[in-house]
Design a protein around this motif. Structure first.
Motif, PDB file in Angstrom:
ATOM      1  N   SER A  72     -27.802 -35.397  37.429  1.00  0.00           N
ATOM      2  CA  SER A  72     -28.759 -36.270  38.109  1.00  0.00           C
ATOM      3  C   SER A  72     -29.846 -36.743  37.141  1.00  0.00           C
ATOM      4  O   SER A  72     -30.018 -36.200  36.038  1.00  0.00           O
ATOM      5  N   HIS A  73     -30.582 -37.743  37.596  1.00  0.00           N
ATOM      6  CA  HIS A  73     -31.684 -38.261  36.770  1.00  0.00           C
ATOM      7  C   HIS A  73     -32.716 -37.170  36.494  1.00  0.00           C
ATOM      8  O   HIS A  73     -33.215 -37.049  35.360  1.00  0.00           O
ATOM      9  N   ARG A  76     -31.383 -34.863  33.840  1.00  0.00           N
ATOM     10  CA  ARG A  76     -31.447 -35.490  32.514  1.00  0.00           C
ATOM     11  C   ARG A  76     -32.870 -35.424  31.966  1.00  0.00           C
ATOM     12  O   ARG A  76     -33.075 -35.150  30.771  1.00  0.00           O
ATOM     13  N   THR A  77     -33.828 -35.665  32.847  1.00  0.00           N
ATOM     14  CA  THR A  77     -35.225 -35.589  32.429  1.00  0.00           C
ATOM     15  C   THR A  77     -35.577 -34.185  31.959  1.00  0.00           C
ATOM     16  O   THR A  77     -36.219 -33.996  30.914  1.00  0.00           O
TER      17      THR A  77
END
Length: 212
Positions: A72-73, A76-77
């Motif tokens: 998911s975003h 990734r962050t």
């Protein structure tokens, strides 16, 4: 039909097990029996009402294909921050110990001393592996399972900080993909695993993957 195992190394045909996948009770947790089980998609589960293991082999298998792992975003962050270090087989006993302590008193928990000893021996002989998540020198998450051929059979995971077990699973999937691994057996569906790409395949398709 659920069979009672004896001292010989054998398992019944999983196609004739109960609807929930239970196929046998009894036997032991020797390395040879565990390897025979996993080669056929069978895994042990302890029921606190019994003193011996119960063996399961569902006909619908919840798996993750390494190339299909969903990142998911937000994950990734988190990964881009490099806050945590990931490793492989640096502290198997630490990982299984945390899984045991965190889950032992949960309803349906199964990771008691006999299971810990059995999987630690599998690891010593090269058939079980762990992924660790470190914050500085502190172990804050991880997972462990059995690794045979190009398949990984996930057993348990833990997190002491948010998303640590997700980091471990992503690391596992990417490592397996790089090394030619074909499938991660999740054993049971959870919302966590489904959100990361888990899906069902038939037992027969699953066995074709194990035999590669």
């Amino acid at each position: 039909m659920v069979c009672e195992l004896d001292d010989d190394l054998w398992f019944p045909d999983p196609h004739y097990g109960d609807d929930d996948g239970c196929i046998a009770v009894g036997g032991d947790l020797s390395v040879d029996r565990l390897l025979l089980a996993y080669q056929n998609g069978i895994f042990p589960w302890y029921d606190f009402r019994r003193i011996d293991p119960v063996w399961y082999c569902p006909m619908q298998r919840f798996v993750i294909f390494p190339s299909e792992i969903h990142v998911s975003h937000s994950m990734r962050t988190l990964m881009n921050k490099d806050r945590y270090r990931l490793s492989l087989n640096e502290d198997f006993e630490g990982v299984i110990g945390h899984c045991c302590r965190l889950r032992y008193f949960e309803k349906g928990a199964w990771l008691g001393p006999d299971m810990v000893r059995a999987y630690t021996e599998l690891h010593r002989q090269g058939f079980a592996a762990s992924v660790e998540v470190w914050e500085d020198e502190r172990l804050v998450g991880g997972l462990y399972g059995v690794n045979l051929g190009r398949a990984f059979f996930g057993e348990s995971m833990f997190s002491l900080v948010p998303s640590a077990s997700k980091l471990a699973l992503i690391y596992l999937a990417r490592t397996l993909e790089r090394l030619g691994g074909t499938v991660i057996d999740c054993q049971l569906e959870t919302a966590h695993l489904k959100s990361m790409g888990g899906r069902y395949i038939s037992y027969d398709e699953y066995m074709k993957l194990l035999k590669q």
